[in-house]
Motif scaffolding. Structure first.
Motif, PDB file in Angstrom:
ATOM      1  N   ILE A   1      -1.083  -5.642  -4.067  1.00  0.00           N
ATOM      2  CA  ILE A   1      -2.143  -5.519  -3.065  1.00  0.00           C
ATOM      3  C   ILE A   1      -3.247  -6.540  -3.332  1.00  0.00           C
ATOM      4  O   ILE A   1      -3.668  -7.270  -2.434  1.00  0.00           O
ATOM      5  CB  ILE A   1      -2.724  -4.086  -3.056  1.00  0.00           C
TER       6      ILE A   1
ATOM      7  N   ALA B   1      -1.491   4.188   1.840  1.00  0.00           N
ATOM      8  CA  ALA B   1      -1.509   4.446   0.398  1.00  0.00           C
ATOM      9  C   ALA B   1      -1.661   5.941   0.103  1.00  0.00           C
ATOM     10  O   ALA B   1      -0.994   6.479  -0.777  1.00  0.00           O
ATOM     11  CB  ALA B   1      -2.635   3.656  -0.263  1.00  0.00           C
TER      12      ALA B   1
ATOM     13  N   ASN C   1       2.035   1.713  -3.362  1.00  0.00           N
ATOM     14  CA  ASN C   1       0.945   1.849  -4.337  1.00  0.00           C
ATOM     15  C   ASN C   1       1.051   0.860  -5.494  1.00  0.00           C
ATOM     16  O   ASN C   1       0.923   1.227  -6.658  1.00  0.00           O
ATOM     17  CB  ASN C   1       0.869   3.290  -4.849  1.00  0.00           C
ATOM     18  N   THR C   2       1.298  -0.389  -5.172  1.00  0.00           N
ATOM     19  CA  THR C   2       1.390  -1.436  -6.194  1.00  0.00           C
ATOM     20  C   THR C   2       0.102  -2.260  -6.160  1.00  0.00           C
ATOM     21  O   THR C   2      -0.011  -3.223  -5.414  1.00  0.00           O
ATOM     22  CB  THR C   2       2.627  -2.324  -5.956  1.00  0.00           C
ATOM     23  N   LEU C   3      -0.854  -1.847  -6.975  1.00  0.00           N
ATOM     24  CA  LEU C   3      -2.181  -2.449  -6.959  1.00  0.00           C
ATOM     25  C   LEU C   3      -2.155  -3.940  -7.238  1.00  0.00           C
ATOM     26  O   LEU C   3      -2.848  -4.708  -6.567  1.00  0.00           O
ATOM     27  CB  LEU C   3      -3.096  -1.739  -7.956  1.00  0.00           C
TER      28      LEU C   3
ATOM     29  N   VAL D   1      -5.233   2.728  -6.604  1.00  0.00           N
ATOM     30  CA  VAL D   1      -5.057   2.072  -5.305  1.00  0.00           C
ATOM     31  C   VAL D   1      -6.021   2.669  -4.290  1.00  0.00           C
ATOM     32  O   VAL D   1      -6.689   1.945  -3.546  1.00  0.00           O
ATOM     33  CB  VAL D   1      -3.600   2.200  -4.817  1.00  0.00           C
TER      34      VAL D   1
ATOM     35  N   ASN E   1      -1.863   6.935  -5.496  1.00  0.00           N
ATOM     36  CA  ASN E   1      -2.214   6.414  -6.815  1.00  0.00           C
ATOM     37  C   ASN E   1      -3.722   6.268  -6.808  1.00  0.00           C
ATOM     38  O   ASN E   1      -4.269   5.547  -5.980  1.00  0.00           O
ATOM     39  CB  ASN E   1      -1.522   5.070  -7.040  1.00  0.00           C
TER      40      ASN E   1
ATOM     41  N   CYS F   1       0.836  -1.207   0.000  1.00  0.00           N
ATOM     42  CA  CYS F   1       0.000   0.000   0.000  1.00  0.00           C
ATOM     43  C   CYS F   1       0.865   1.249   0.000  1.00  0.00           C
ATOM     44  O   CYS F   1       0.567   2.212  -0.703  1.00  0.00           O
ATOM     45  CB  CYS F   1      -0.936  -0.009   1.197  1.00  0.00           C
TER      46      CYS F   1
END
Length: 70
Positions: free
Chosen positions: A24, A47, A19-21, A56, A53, A16
């Motif tokens: 996640i 996040a 911000n790496t969807l 996210v 992002n 989070c």
């Protein structure tokens, strides 16, 4: 999957923060806990604070209560 580091951050809270969807979503599908032991923030706070992002934020907003702390 839910182990935390010395700061209380889990792989999910780190994802989070970064911000790496895709990470996640992967961790959540695998059963990662939503708990954060750092600064009484939830994952949405991580996040939003780190490097927001929109994708996210929208995803977590649908998943978490933005007013909750863990």
């Amino acid at each position: 999957l839910n182990k935390t580091n010395e700061d209380g951050n889990s792989p999910l809270s780190s994802a989070c923060s970064n911000n790496t969807l895709d990470v996640i979503e992967f961790l959540m599908k695998k059963g990662a806990k939503f708990e954060c032991n750092n600064q009484k923030w939830n994952l949405l706070h991580f996040a939003a604070y780190s490097n927001p992002n929109e994708n996210v934020i929208q995803f977590l907003s649908k998943t978490l209560d933005p007013n909750s702390v863990t």
